[in-house]
Motif scaffolding. Structure first.
Motif, PDB file in Angstrom:
ATOM      1  N   ILE A  18      -4.353  -6.706  -0.741  1.00  0.00           N
ATOM      2  CA  ILE A  18      -2.939  -6.397  -0.934  1.00  0.00           C
ATOM      3  C   ILE A  18      -2.144  -6.741   0.322  1.00  0.00           C
ATOM      4  O   ILE A  18      -1.081  -7.367   0.251  1.00  0.00           O
ATOM      5  N   TYR A  61      -1.986   0.472  -7.957  1.00  0.00           N
ATOM      6  CA  TYR A  61      -0.569   0.366  -7.592  1.00  0.00           C
ATOM      7  C   TYR A  61      -0.026   1.733  -7.155  1.00  0.00           C
ATOM      8  O   TYR A  61       0.624   1.858  -6.117  1.00  0.00           O
ATOM      9  N   THR A  74       3.958  -4.845  -0.234  1.00  0.00           N
ATOM     10  CA  THR A  74       2.611  -4.488  -0.681  1.00  0.00           C
ATOM     11  C   THR A  74       2.607  -4.019  -2.132  1.00  0.00           C
ATOM     12  O   THR A  74       1.625  -4.243  -2.856  1.00  0.00           O
ATOM     13  N   ALA A 103       0.410  -5.524  -4.937  1.00  0.00           N
ATOM     14  CA  ALA A 103      -0.451  -4.690  -5.772  1.00  0.00           C
ATOM     15  C   ALA A 103      -0.165  -4.928  -7.257  1.00  0.00           C
ATOM     16  O   ALA A 103      -1.086  -4.953  -8.085  1.00  0.00           O
ATOM     17  N   THR A 145      -1.468   2.783  -3.822  1.00  0.00           N
ATOM     18  CA  THR A 145      -0.889   1.996  -2.735  1.00  0.00           C
ATOM     19  C   THR A 145       0.404   2.648  -2.267  1.00  0.00           C
ATOM     20  O   THR A 145       0.642   2.804  -1.058  1.00  0.00           O
TER      21      THR A 145
END
Length: 747
Positions: free
Chosen positions: A490, A527, A512, A516, A530
């Motif tokens: 990522i 996701y 990011t 993702a 993240t």
């Protein structure tokens, strides 16, 4: 390009046995996670010819691309690099010129679908880069003298201005004509200097400065007995790696310039693990270059630092007792000192991977080595160095989340930096805060390093490869890991595909999350986690597992005029969502299947509306906001707080206006309430729906009073009333902070 450390000695502290942190109070062994990315988002292997063809195509279509992006006719796009996804999406990174002058901070990445259609663009600046004149008022010699003085004030030795060129400075504030001066010589610790000083070409004011020298069968001191790539010529072997772009390793023999002497040997057996053997440092440097090349090639599909299959070169035994290592993008080379008393060369694996990653950053996002982007630049090198260590999986130097633990730079056996809790080094920061861009980049890197650890391993106490870690979170809530492989993928995609030279922490979170979404899907658990790792370092909000409803913010519409609002919601679970709402203004209703609120409000008033989305598992989430229904002589207001970064990028607060026919009045009233401890720092603009900016307030550094609470009248009669109006605020000077408290428009 970066030096391993810069400035005063770093304070390192002993690795603690473990302190309780969010979500747990006991150590656990790390569990390796493996999340498979979506195949279409993976990098497509490009031969040198294919890459050249894509760049040539981008060059030939640059004018059409600029027109499609609605750039000024005097601007030119120059393609710098190109990436291609397996599904055919192409990501082309461009630099810009204006009337032939380089636009610093004007870089952008255009994302193109397989059919050639532009899918999106990520820009380093959204501001128009046009300037009134390209003729500087100040001479080159004047700014050279000033720039040398800046370098000498920072402790530089033998400082001299190597060059000065006219540029457009667009990385901060309003784009202006400027001089960029490069000052050579040596930094205070003996590292070569390439100090870039940006000076306003009209006033002589310093706008920005950054240091471009940013501070790797044989037996090495750190890597033990390893196999390195060498090449035979006649009866002599050379430390030239033919399988990795002909990377070469040289012995500087104490010199501080030049290439040095290529390592050669009669029997292809190199070094003995001791610093006293000159080949030993060469073995470690060559192995570090090899391991870094292999990691980027095998994991991310990148062939070499620039992605063009060309090897860099390494130089060891730089200077006398030089306690540092650095990457220089100009020579495309790595350089290592031998440490204090020439006893410990700085050639460990994570040092090599760290420094060469500065080259990858320079070839992709080009993150400016100052402010928040500088911290992200340093963190990128720490993050990818950790990823290389884990990828090598060496018994001699196992993967860890410690930075520089092998080189023993201060003789105390302690690492330079800790990724699980960066503040353990005494200077780095665990989480983001508004002034983090003002500290040294090696310490402002802390939050991003912390993000990588949280994303890789999660919060709390655990043991990884025999090392104990204990990672807290800024919001005292636990973070569930996505695994280091996913975290590294990522970060790499965000760096190479979405980040630009001016990306800050908020921008890194956005980049990011885009990465993702590409690799794992927007509705994936990866996701969500993240984002939650970013929340763990005080950047952005958490994504609740299951359903997330986006709060639309305060809405203001006219009575007896049709109105609509689409509610946005997602779920990490499959299946359709069902919507409901309470507190809607009379005359409005929500579609249970689509989430569209529509109708005609029939009564004046302020309404507290709560919308709910429920997924197929029964999980649900809500969002509550205010909906004002007003009369045709209307006031539209936004009361949501917006933080204003200290001497940072401009921020915006939006007011959507609807239900008014025709243009705005010539006496549009703008009432502003901004809390700030030095109001003279602030520039305030009203931005119309078509992007036209109306200056409400200029900066005045002598105005030290608090707050901007004022009413302004704007002749907006040429503007369509309906649309999104924006209040734009930028803090132009350092040391004070504040936020937009509220503002309103009266038509």
């Amino acid at each position: 390009m970066s030096a391993w450390i810069v400035g005063a000695a770093l304070v390192a502290v002993a690795l603690p046995a473990g302190v309780a942190s969010a979500g747990t109070d006991h150590s656990v062994q790390s569990v390796t996670l493996s999340v498979q990315p979506l195949a279409g988002a993976l990098a497509a292997p490009l031969s040198a010819g294919e890459q050249s063809a894509l760049l040539t195509a981008a060059e030939s279509s640059a004018a059409r691309t600029a027109a499609a992006l609605q750039l000024d006719a005097r601007e030119t796009l120059k393609p710098r690099s190109v990436l291609k996804d397996a599904d055919g999406t192409v990501h082309t990174r461009y630099d810009r010129t204006f009337s032939g002058l380089p636009v610093l901070g004007g870089d952008l990445v255009v994302h193109t679908a397989p059919d050639g259609a532009i899918k999106g663009v990520d820009k380093a600046t959204e501001a128009p880069v046009a300037v009134a004149s390209t003729m500087p008022a100040l001479s080159a010699e004047a700014v050279k003298s000033f720039s040398v003085g800046r370098a000498e004030a920072a402790g530089a030795k033998e400082a001299k201005a190597d060059s000065a060129r006219s540029v457009i400075w667009a990385a901060t504030g309003t784009p202006v004509l400027a001089w960029e001066t490069v000052v050579g010589g040596l930094q205070h610790d003996g590292t070569p200097s390439k100090l870039h000083v940006i000076t306003d070409a009209a006033t002589g004011e310093k706008l920005f400065e950054h240091q471009a020298i940013e501070t790797g069968t044989g037996t090495g001191q750190y890597n033990g007995q390893v196999t390195i790539g060498t090449t035979k010529s006649g009866t002599t072997w050379a430390m030239t790696d033919g399988g990795r772009g002909n990377h070469k390793t040289y012995d500087l023999k104490g010199a501080e310039d030049g290439t040095g002497t290529l390592f050669t040997d009669a029997d292809d057996v190199w070094g003995n693990g001791q610093q006293s053997n000159r080949q030993t440092a060469g073995v470690d440097a060559a192995y570090g270059a090899q391991a870094t090349w292999d990691y980027y090639k095998n994991v991310h599909g990148r062939s070499g630092i620039k992605g063009d299959g060309v090897g860099a070169y390494s130089r060891v035994h730089y200077g006398d007792s030089y306690v540092n290592a650095f990457w220089d993008d100009d020579c495309f080379c790595m350089t290592y000192g031998d440490g204090d008393n020439n006893a410990n060369a700085l050639t460990s694996l994570d040092v090599a991977a760290h420094e060469m990653t500065h080259g990858v950053t320079a070839a992709t996002a080009g993150l400016e080595y100052s402010d928040e982007s500088g911290g992200l630049n340093e963190a990128t090198s720490d993050i990818m160095a950790a990823a290389v260590e884990f990828h090598v999986n060496s018994a001699v130097d196992p993967g860890d989340y410690l930075v520089g633990e092998k080189i023993n730079i201060f003789g105390d056996g302690k690492p330079l930096r800790y990724m699980d809790k960066p503040s353990k080094d005494g200077r780095s920061k665990d989480s983001w805060y508004s002034g983090i861009g003002s500290i040294d980049v090696h310490y402002s890197s802390g939050p991003a390093n912390h993000w990588f650890y949280l994303a890789s391993e999660g919060s709390g106490a655990k043991v990884v490869n025999g090392v104990s870690y204990n990672s807290p979170t800024a919001d005292n809530l636990p973070v569930t890991p996505i695994g280091r492989d996913a975290a590294a993928r990522i970060w790499y995609r965000a760096l190479t595909t979405y980040m630009t030279s001016t990306t800050d922490y908020a921008g890194a979170r956005t980049a990011t999350l885009k990465a993702a979404a590409d690799l794992y899907g927007t509705n994936s658990v990866t996701y969500a986690n993240t984002a939650n790792a970013w929340a763990g370092i005080a950047v952005g909000s958490r994504i609740v597992q299951g359903v997330t409803v986006v709060n639309p913010g305060t809405r203001t519409t006219l009575v007896n005029k049709a109105a609509s609002l689409q509610i946005q919601a997602t779920s990490t679970n499959p299946g359709a969502l069902a919507y409901s709402a309470t507190g809607l203004p009379a005359g409005l209703a929500i579609n249970a299947s689509t989430g569209l609120i529509s109708g005609t409000p029939t009564a004046l008033g302020t309404n507290s509306v709560t919308v709910k989305a429920t997924d197929s598992t029964g999980a649900g989430s809500t969002a509550t906001f205010t909906w004002n229904v007003v009369s045709p002589t209307s006031t539209f207001e936004n009361t949501a707080d917006v933080q204003i970064p200290d001497q940072g990028a401009a921020v915006y607060s939006d007011i959507p206006v609807s239900g008014i026919s025709g243009n705005a009045p010539g006496t549009l009233k703008v009432d502003v309430d901004i809390k700030h401890t030095w109001r003279g720092d602030l520039v305030v603009d009203l931005v119309a729906p078509d992007g036209t900016a109306y200056r409400l307030k200029d900066a005045n550094m002598t105005d030290s009073a608090d707050d901007v609470v004022a009413g302004y009248t704007v002749n907006a009669s040429s503007e369509t009333a309906n649309g999104t109006w924006r209040l734009k605020v930028q803090d132009m000077y350092s040391s004070d902070s504040g936020y937009i408290n509220s503002w309103k428009l009266t038509f």
